[in-house]
Design a protein around this motif. Structure first.
Motif, PDB file in Angstrom:
ATOM      1  N   LEU B  34      23.014   1.904  28.601  1.00 34.68           N
ATOM      2  CA  LEU B  34      21.748   1.165  28.661  1.00 34.68           C
ATOM      3  C   LEU B  34      20.567   2.101  28.414  1.00 34.68           C
ATOM      4  CD1 LEU B  34      22.355  -1.221  31.719  1.00 34.68           C
ATOM      5  CD2 LEU B  34      22.070  -1.894  29.321  1.00 34.68           C
ATOM      6  N   GLY B  35      20.590   3.251  29.077  1.00 30.51           N
ATOM      7  CA  GLY B  35      19.490   4.194  28.914  1.00 30.51           C
ATOM      8  C   GLY B  35      19.431   4.782  27.519  1.00 30.51           C
ATOM      9  N   PHE B  36      20.577   5.165  27.019  1.00 30.66           N
ATOM     10  CA  PHE B  36      20.642   5.792  25.699  1.00 30.66           C
ATOM     11  C   PHE B  36      20.362   4.769  24.605  1.00 30.66           C
ATOM     12  CE2 PHE B  36      23.458   8.444  22.681  1.00 30.66           C
ATOM     13  CZ  PHE B  36      22.347   9.137  22.240  1.00 30.66           C
ATOM     14  N   GLY B  37      20.897   3.573  24.774  1.00 28.76           N
ATOM     15  CA  GLY B  37      20.647   2.514  23.800  1.00 28.76           C
ATOM     16  C   GLY B  37      19.171   2.153  23.743  1.00 28.76           C
ATOM     17  N   ALA B  56      21.251  -3.855  13.231  1.00 33.98           N
ATOM     18  CA  ALA B  56      22.338  -3.705  12.253  1.00 33.98           C
ATOM     19  C   ALA B  56      23.062  -2.380  12.464  1.00 33.98           C
ATOM     20  CB  ALA B  56      21.777  -3.778  10.834  1.00 33.98           C
ATOM     21  N   MET B  57      22.275  -1.344  12.745  1.00 36.58           N
ATOM     22  CA  MET B  57      22.887  -0.041  13.023  1.00 36.58           C
ATOM     23  C   MET B  57      23.799  -0.130  14.247  1.00 36.58           C
ATOM     24  SD  MET B  57      21.921   2.655  11.125  1.00 36.58           S
ATOM     25  CE  MET B  57      20.745   2.963   9.810  1.00 36.58           C
ATOM     26  N   SER B  58      23.298  -0.782  15.290  1.00 37.02           N
ATOM     27  CA  SER B  58      24.053  -0.805  16.545  1.00 37.02           C
ATOM     28  C   SER B  58      25.273  -1.723  16.477  1.00 37.02           C
ATOM     29  CB  SER B  58      23.142  -1.239  17.702  1.00 37.02           C
ATOM     30  OG  SER B  58      22.331  -0.164  18.103  1.00 37.02           O
ATOM     31  N   VAL B  59      25.158  -2.816  15.746  1.00 37.59           N
ATOM     32  CA  VAL B  59      26.282  -3.756  15.673  1.00 37.59           C
ATOM     33  C   VAL B  59      27.280  -3.328  14.592  1.00 37.59           C
ATOM     34  CG1 VAL B  59      26.951  -6.129  15.134  1.00 37.59           C
ATOM     35  CG2 VAL B  59      24.925  -5.695  16.535  1.00 37.59           C
ATOM     36  N   ILE B  60      26.771  -3.006  13.426  1.00 36.66           N
ATOM     37  CA  ILE B  60      27.661  -2.739  12.285  1.00 36.66           C
ATOM     38  C   ILE B  60      28.192  -1.305  12.309  1.00 36.66           C
ATOM     39  CG2 ILE B  60      27.840  -2.701   9.771  1.00 36.66           C
ATOM     40  CD1 ILE B  60      25.569  -4.809   9.731  1.00 36.66           C
ATOM     41  N   ALA B  61      27.286  -0.358  12.487  1.00 39.71           N
ATOM     42  CA  ALA B  61      27.747   1.040  12.510  1.00 39.71           C
ATOM     43  C   ALA B  61      28.272   1.401  13.892  1.00 39.71           C
ATOM     44  CB  ALA B  61      26.612   1.979  12.111  1.00 39.71           C
ATOM     45  N   HIS B 118      36.987  -0.305  15.428  1.00 38.29           N
ATOM     46  CA  HIS B 118      35.528  -0.334  15.270  1.00 38.29           C
ATOM     47  C   HIS B 118      34.812  -0.011  16.573  1.00 38.29           C
ATOM     48  CE1 HIS B 118      31.542  -1.356  13.981  1.00 38.29           C
ATOM     49  NE2 HIS B 118      31.457  -2.367  14.804  1.00 38.29           N
ATOM     50  N   PHE B 119      35.474  -0.281  17.675  1.00 41.93           N
ATOM     51  CA  PHE B 119      34.823  -0.119  18.980  1.00 41.93           C
ATOM     52  C   PHE B 119      35.187   1.215  19.643  1.00 41.93           C
ATOM     53  CE2 PHE B 119      35.137  -4.531  17.926  1.00 41.93           C
ATOM     54  CZ  PHE B 119      33.913  -5.055  18.289  1.00 41.93           C
ATOM     55  N   LEU B 120      35.901   2.045  18.899  1.00 43.78           N
ATOM     56  CA  LEU B 120      36.308   3.338  19.459  1.00 43.78           C
ATOM     57  C   LEU B 120      35.134   4.320  19.423  1.00 43.78           C
ATOM     58  CD1 LEU B 120      38.570   5.100  20.603  1.00 43.78           C
ATOM     59  CD2 LEU B 120      39.156   5.732  18.257  1.00 43.78           C
ATOM     60  N   THR B 121      34.690   4.693  20.585  1.00 47.26           N
ATOM     61  CA  THR B 121      33.601   5.668  20.709  1.00 47.26           C
ATOM     62  C   THR B 121      34.060   6.772  21.653  1.00 47.26           C
ATOM     63  OG1 THR B 121      32.671   4.504  22.600  1.00 47.26           O
ATOM     64  CG2 THR B 121      31.833   3.877  20.421  1.00 47.26           C
ATOM     65  N   ASP B 122      33.224   7.766  21.796  1.00 43.56           N
ATOM     66  CA  ASP B 122      33.560   8.852  22.727  1.00 43.56           C
ATOM     67  C   ASP B 122      33.789   8.295  24.131  1.00 43.56           C
ATOM     68  OD1 ASP B 122      32.814  11.304  20.931  1.00 43.56           O
ATOM     69  OD2 ASP B 122      31.138   9.925  20.803  1.00 43.56           O
ATOM     70  N   GLU B 123      32.872   7.439  24.545  1.00 38.82           N
ATOM     71  CA  GLU B 123      32.947   6.910  25.903  1.00 38.82           C
ATOM     72  C   GLU B 123      34.134   5.959  26.061  1.00 38.82           C
ATOM     73  OE1 GLU B 123      30.363   6.860  23.923  1.00 38.82           O
ATOM     74  OE2 GLU B 123      28.608   7.706  24.908  1.00 38.82           O
ATOM     75  N   ALA B 124      34.375   5.135  25.052  1.00 37.06           N
ATOM     76  CA  ALA B 124      35.514   4.209  25.115  1.00 37.06           C
ATOM     77  C   ALA B 124      36.820   4.991  25.185  1.00 37.06           C
ATOM     78  CB  ALA B 124      35.510   3.289  23.893  1.00 37.06           C
ATOM     79  N   GLY B 148      34.333  -2.756  24.869  1.00 30.33           N
ATOM     80  CA  GLY B 148      33.460  -3.898  24.612  1.00 30.33           C
ATOM     81  C   GLY B 148      32.482  -4.170  25.729  1.00 30.33           C
ATOM     82  N   VAL B 149      33.045  -4.433  26.911  1.00 30.82           N
ATOM     83  CA  VAL B 149      32.193  -4.830  28.042  1.00 30.82           C
ATOM     84  C   VAL B 149      31.330  -3.668  28.530  1.00 30.82           C
ATOM     85  CG1 VAL B 149      32.196  -5.726  30.396  1.00 30.82           C
ATOM     86  CG2 VAL B 149      33.864  -6.571  28.738  1.00 30.82           C
ATOM     87  N   MET B 150      31.933  -2.496  28.606  1.00 30.79           N
ATOM     88  CA  MET B 150      31.214  -1.358  29.173  1.00 30.79           C
ATOM     89  C   MET B 150      30.303  -0.651  28.163  1.00 30.79           C
ATOM     90  SD  MET B 150      32.066  -1.189  32.282  1.00 30.79           S
ATOM     91  CE  MET B 150      33.308  -1.742  33.428  1.00 30.79           C
ATOM     92  N   LEU B 151      30.563  -0.848  26.879  1.00 31.12           N
ATOM     93  CA  LEU B 151      29.792  -0.101  25.890  1.00 31.12           C
ATOM     94  C   LEU B 151      29.086  -0.947  24.846  1.00 31.12           C
ATOM     95  CD1 LEU B 151      32.068   2.957  25.505  1.00 31.12           C
ATOM     96  CD2 LEU B 151      29.604   3.044  25.692  1.00 31.12           C
ATOM     97  N   PHE B 152      29.864  -1.699  24.096  1.00 26.75           N
ATOM     98  CA  PHE B 152      29.276  -2.408  22.962  1.00 26.75           C
ATOM     99  C   PHE B 152      28.167  -3.362  23.402  1.00 26.75           C
ATOM    100  CE2 PHE B 152      29.114  -5.739  19.709  1.00 26.75           C
ATOM    101  CZ  PHE B 152      28.992  -4.972  18.562  1.00 26.75           C
ATOM    102  N   ILE B 153      28.443  -4.140  24.430  1.00 26.19           N
ATOM    103  CA  ILE B 153      27.455  -5.137  24.875  1.00 26.19           C
ATOM    104  C   ILE B 153      26.207  -4.478  25.457  1.00 26.19           C
ATOM    105  CG2 ILE B 153      27.050  -7.020  26.518  1.00 26.19           C
ATOM    106  CD1 ILE B 153      29.977  -7.871  26.038  1.00 26.19           C
ATOM    107  N   PRO B 154      26.360  -3.570  26.434  1.00 26.39           N
ATOM    108  CA  PRO B 154      25.141  -2.941  26.961  1.00 26.39           C
ATOM    109  C   PRO B 154      24.381  -2.124  25.929  1.00 26.39           C
ATOM    110  CG  PRO B 154      27.103  -2.077  28.074  1.00 26.39           C
ATOM    111  CD  PRO B 154      27.547  -3.202  27.219  1.00 26.39           C
TER     112      PRO B 154
END
Lengths: 110, 292
Positions: B34-37, B56-61, B118-124, B148-154
Motif C-alpha cells: 500500500l505504501g509503496f504503491g 496500465a503499468m500496475s495492472v499490465i506490467a 503474471h502475478f509472480l513478484t519478489d514478495e509473492a 493476488g490478495v496480498m499484493l496485486f489488489i493492494p
C-alpha cells in the motif's frame, strides 16, 4: 505525457512476463549458465543504485546540460539506505527520507 | 487444492488453519504494498503519467521496482528500446524465482501456471515459498492469497489512490514527495545487497551512472551503470563474495521485499516444521532453490 504510455506498459509486460513464466511452464530453466545467473543477480542492485544516484546527483538544466548537484536529498537517500539496511523496512525509510527533505526545504536548506 | 511438491515429504492437508500464518505474514506485505504503491502513484503523477498510464503499468506490467524505475526512465527521456532492455534485465531475477517455485506447482495444468506467472513478484515468491515450505507441499490457493490478495489488489488500489490523490497536494516538492523515487530505488537496491558482489555492482553502477550522465546525459548514464556495474562486480571471486542470500531463495526475496516481517526465527521455525514433518514420514525435503 499522454495515454500512449499504455503501449509502454504492454511492452513492459512483454519483456517481463517471459522471465516470470519460463521457469514455471518449462522445465530446465534452472540450468542457465552459471555466469549468466551471476550476472543477472547483479543487474538489479546496479540499475537501481544508478537510478537513485543519477536522480539525486545529476540535474539537467534548461539548456539541456547535466550538472552535478549537492543537496539535502543526499542525506535523505542515505538515511533511507541506512534504515533499510538496518531494519529492512522500506516504508520507514521512505517516510524518513520524505520528512528530512520536507523539513530541510522548510528550513531553507534546499 | 493442495499441490504436492516434487518428492514432497508429508502429504499434509492444507486448510484454513495452515493459511492463517500466511495471511498474518502477508499483512506486513500488504502494508508495504500500500505504501509503496501509493508512492509509485505519486511519482507517476509527478512525472506526468495519466491515471490510465499509471494503472496500465500496475495492472499490465505489475512490476513494482521496474514500474518505479520506468517513471525515472521516462522522466530522463530515455528511448523506449533502452527502457525495455533495462526493464527486462531488472526483472530477469524472476526467472530464478519461477524456476524455484515450479516444482511445488508442477502438478497444475500449464495454462494455470502461465496465468499465475503474471502475478509472480519478489514478495509473492517470499510469501508463497515460506508457506509451501511450512506446510511441506505446494498450495495453489495459498499462492493466490499471497500474489493476488496480498499484493496485486493492494498495489493497484494504492497506485490509483496515489495518482488520483496526488492532485490534491498543492506543492509536492515542498513536502519532499520527489525524494520518494530515489529513496525507493536505493532502498530496493539495499534489499538486494546480500554480498560483496551486489554491493560492488551497486556502488560501481551508481558511480558510472553519475559520471556518464554528466558527460552524455542521464539516459545513457543509467544504462551504462546498470550494465557495467555487474561486469566489474563479477571480477570478485565467488569464494570471497560472502553471498548470504543467493537470488532465487526465500532469503533473497525476504531481503528484497523488505517487509521486516519474515524474521530469521520464523524462517528457522518453518524449516524445523518441514524437517519434523519429513522425518515423520521419512520423505525427502522439497528443493529450496535452483542449483545456481
Amino acid at each position: 505525457m499522454s495515454g500512449n504510455l499504455v503501449l509502454l506498459a504492454i511492452l513492459m509486460f512483454a519483456v517481463t512476463y517471459p522471465s516470470r513464466a519460463l521457469g514455471l511452464v518449462s522445465p530446465g530453466m534452472d540450468r542457465l549458465p552459471k555466469i549468466a545467473v551471476e550476472y543477472l543477480q547483479l543487474v538489479g542492485p546496479a540499475v537501481l543504485a544508478a537510478l537513485a544516484a543519477v536522480t539525486v546527483m545529476v540535474v539537467v538544466g534548461d539548456d539541456g546540460q547535466p550538472t552535478f548537484r549537492v543537496g539535502i536529498e543526499w542525506i535523505a537517500v542515505f538515511v533511507c539506505l541506512a534504515i533499510v539496511g538496518r531494519w529492512r523496512n522500506l516504508l520507514l525509510g521512505l517516510v524518513a527520507a520524505v520528512a528530512i527533505v520536507a523539513i530541510g526545504r522548510a528550513g531553507g536548506l534546499a | 487444492m493442495g499441490v504436492p511438491g516434487p518428492a514432497s515429504g508429508p502429504p499434509a492437508a492444507t486448510g484454513p488453519i495452515d493459511r492463517r500464518r500466511l495471511v498474518t505474514e502477508g499483512l506486513g506485505i500488504v502494508v508495504t504494498a500500500l505504501g509503496f504503491g501509493f508512492a509509485y502513484g505519486l511519482a507517476a503523477r509527478d512525472a506526468g503519467f495519466t491515471v490510465i498510464d499509471a494503472m496500465a503499468m500496475s495492472v499490465i506490467a505489475f512490476a513494482g521496482a521496474a514500474e518505479l524505475a520506468a517513471v525515472g526512465y521516462v522522466l530522463s527521456g530515455m528511448a523506449w528500446p533502452a527502457i525495455l532492455v533495462l526493464t527486462a534485465l531488472l526483472n530477469a531475477r524472476h526467472l530464478l524465482y519461477s524456476a524455484t517455485i515450479r516444482p511445488w506447482l508442477a502438478d497444475l495444468p500449464v495454462r494455470r501456471r502461465a496465468v499465475m506467472a503474471h502475478f509472480l513478484t519478489d514478495e509473492a515468491f517470499a510469501l508463497s515459498m515460506a508457506h509451501f515450505r511450512r506446510i511441506g507441499r505446494g498450495d495453489e490457493r495459498g499462492y493466490w492469497i499471497a500474489a493476488g490478495v496480498m499484493l496485486f489488489i493492494p498495489w493497484n488500489l494504492a497506485t490509483l489512490a496515489g495518482v488520483v490523490l496526488g492532485g490534491q497536494i498543492p506543492d509536492p516538492s515542498k513536502l519532499g514527495i520527489d525524494i520518494i523515487f530515489p529513496a525507493a530505488m536505493i532502498g530496493l537496491a539495499a534489499g538486494m545487497m546480500t554480498g560483496r558482489r551486489e554491493l560492488t555492482a551497486a556502488v560501481v553502477g551508481a558511480a558510472i551512472g553519475v559520471a556518464v550522465s554528466l558527460m552524455a546525459g542521464p539516459p545513457i548514464g543509467i544504462v551504462a551503470g546498470g550494465l557495467i556495474g555487474p561486469l566489474v562486480a563479477l571480477a570478485i571471486p565467488a569464494r570471497v563474495a560472502h553471498e548470504t542470500a543467493p537470488l532465487g531463495t526465500v532469503a533473497s526475496a525476504e531481503h528484497y521485499a523488505t517487509p521486516g516481517e519474515f524474521s530469521a526465527a520464523a524462517e528457522a521455525e518453518a524449516e524445523a516444521d518441514v524437517r519434523a514433518a519429513a522425518d515423520t514420514t521419512e520423505g525427502d525435503l522439497p528443493p529450496e532453490g535452483p542449483s545456481t
